[in-house]
Design a protein around this motif. Structure first.
Motif, mmCIF file in Angstrom:
data_model
loop_
_atom_site.group_PDB
_atom_site.id
_atom_site.type_symbol
_atom_site.label_atom_id
_atom_site.label_comp_id
_atom_site.label_asym_id
_atom_site.label_seq_id
_atom_site.Cartn_x
_atom_site.Cartn_y
_atom_site.Cartn_z
ATOM 1 N N GLN A 133 -6.664 1.966 4.264
ATOM 2 C CA GLN A 133 -5.798 1.698 3.106
ATOM 3 C C GLN A 133 -4.482 1.068 3.544
ATOM 4 O O GLN A 133 -3.962 0.174 2.863
ATOM 5 N N ILE A 136 -5.138 -2.562 4.314
ATOM 6 C CA ILE A 136 -5.287 -3.295 3.057
ATOM 7 C C ILE A 136 -3.924 -3.607 2.451
ATOM 8 O O ILE A 136 -3.658 -4.723 1.997
ATOM 9 N N GLN A 137 -3.026 -2.608 2.496
ATOM 10 C CA GLN A 137 -1.693 -2.797 1.935
ATOM 11 C C GLN A 137 -0.886 -3.793 2.760
ATOM 12 O O GLN A 137 -0.257 -4.708 2.202
ATOM 13 N N ASP A 142 -4.903 -6.483 -1.756
ATOM 14 C CA ASP A 142 -5.037 -6.139 -3.163
ATOM 15 C C ASP A 142 -4.658 -7.289 -4.098
ATOM 16 O O ASP A 142 -4.873 -7.202 -5.301
ATOM 17 N N GLN A 143 -4.117 -8.375 -3.547
ATOM 18 C CA GLN A 143 -3.863 -9.547 -4.390
ATOM 19 C C GLN A 143 -5.126 -10.387 -4.561
ATOM 20 O O GLN A 143 -5.166 -11.275 -5.412
ATOM 21 N N ASN A 146 -9.585 -5.742 -6.208
ATOM 22 C CA ASN A 146 -9.301 -4.314 -6.349
ATOM 23 C C ASN A 146 -10.538 -3.486 -6.035
ATOM 24 O O ASN A 146 -10.592 -2.294 -6.326
#
Length: 236
Positions: A133, A136-137, A142-143, A146
């Motif tokens: 996570q 991913i951030q 996440d752009q 999702n």
């Protein structure tokens, strides 16, 4: 190739895990007196051997994630007859160094940006939930999507078919119309094929390819993938 959905693996497909791991191990060695009692090469070769065996045990459900994270440094230091008093702290330090070196695989971000213009995408990755996570951030994934399937949430790891079944259900498309892009032949290509997906094998980090190892498409540079998806490339 015109899939209805494209899934990507994360480590050594989008994120350069190998370079981050190497840089983190170098930082760790240079900052840890206990490790400097042996050569850096001896430390790395022993660690990789111990870590590989522990990951197999984790994949088979014989140990949990905490056991893996604690044991890989403790057991390596013990095998090299180094003091294990700070092994847990050293393991924590390694993860901090590792996070400092996360970066994109060359060409991966540009390719992903092109793919999302024409196809919905998602991520399917093995690994620890919190670590993946954070990747991913940090990478801003996440752009682009999702839909993230992290195997620790599911309770089994790739190539287990449950991982691919969950991802198929979340994508909401027929499994035959999914393309999976990944670097691991056993986890990504075999797992995807057994689940009825199409597969694109990214081989930049693959040291040796066996004669019987095949995928629907094979590539070692990301422009080859975008050409393939645009209909101007052929599988190898």
């Amino acid at each position: 190739m015109n899939p209805n959905f494209v899934f990507f693996d994360l480590d050594n497909t989008l994120l350069n895990h190998d370079s981050a791991e190497a840089a983190a191990q170098n930082d760790l060695y240079e900052s840890t007196p206990e490790l400097q009692e042996v050569s850096q090469d001896e430390w790395l070769s022993t660690y990789k051997s111990v870590n590989h065996k522990l990951w197999l045990q984790y994949q088979e459900g014989k140990i949990d994630r905490h056991g893996l994270q604690i044991s890989r440094f403790h057991d390596t230091m013990d095998k090299l007859e180094l003091s294990t008093d700070r092994s847990e702290e050293i393991g924590y330090n390694y993860m901090q160094f590792y996070q400092n070196h996360w970066s994109w695989v060359e060409g991966a971000r540009e390719a992903l940006e092109k793919v999302v213009e024409k196809h919905p995408v998602g991520i399917v990755t093995n690994g620890f939930l919190e670590t993946q996570q954070m990747k991913i951030q940090k990478m801003g994934l996440d752009q682009y999507t999702n839909l993230f399937v992290i195997t620790e949430e599911i309770g089994v790891m790739k190539p287990h078919q449950k991982v691919f079944d969950v991802a198929t259900e979340r994508a909401g498309v027929d499994r035959e119309s999914i393309l999976y892009v990944g670097d691991s032949y056993s986890s990504d290509i075999v797992g995807g094929r057994n689940a009825g997906w199409n597969t694109a094998w990214f081989t930049m980090f693959v040291s040796e390819i066996e004669e019987d190892q095949t995928a629907d498409f094979q590539f070692d540079q990301f422009p080859m993938l975008t050409n393939y998806l645009n209909g101007s490339g052929k599988g190898t």
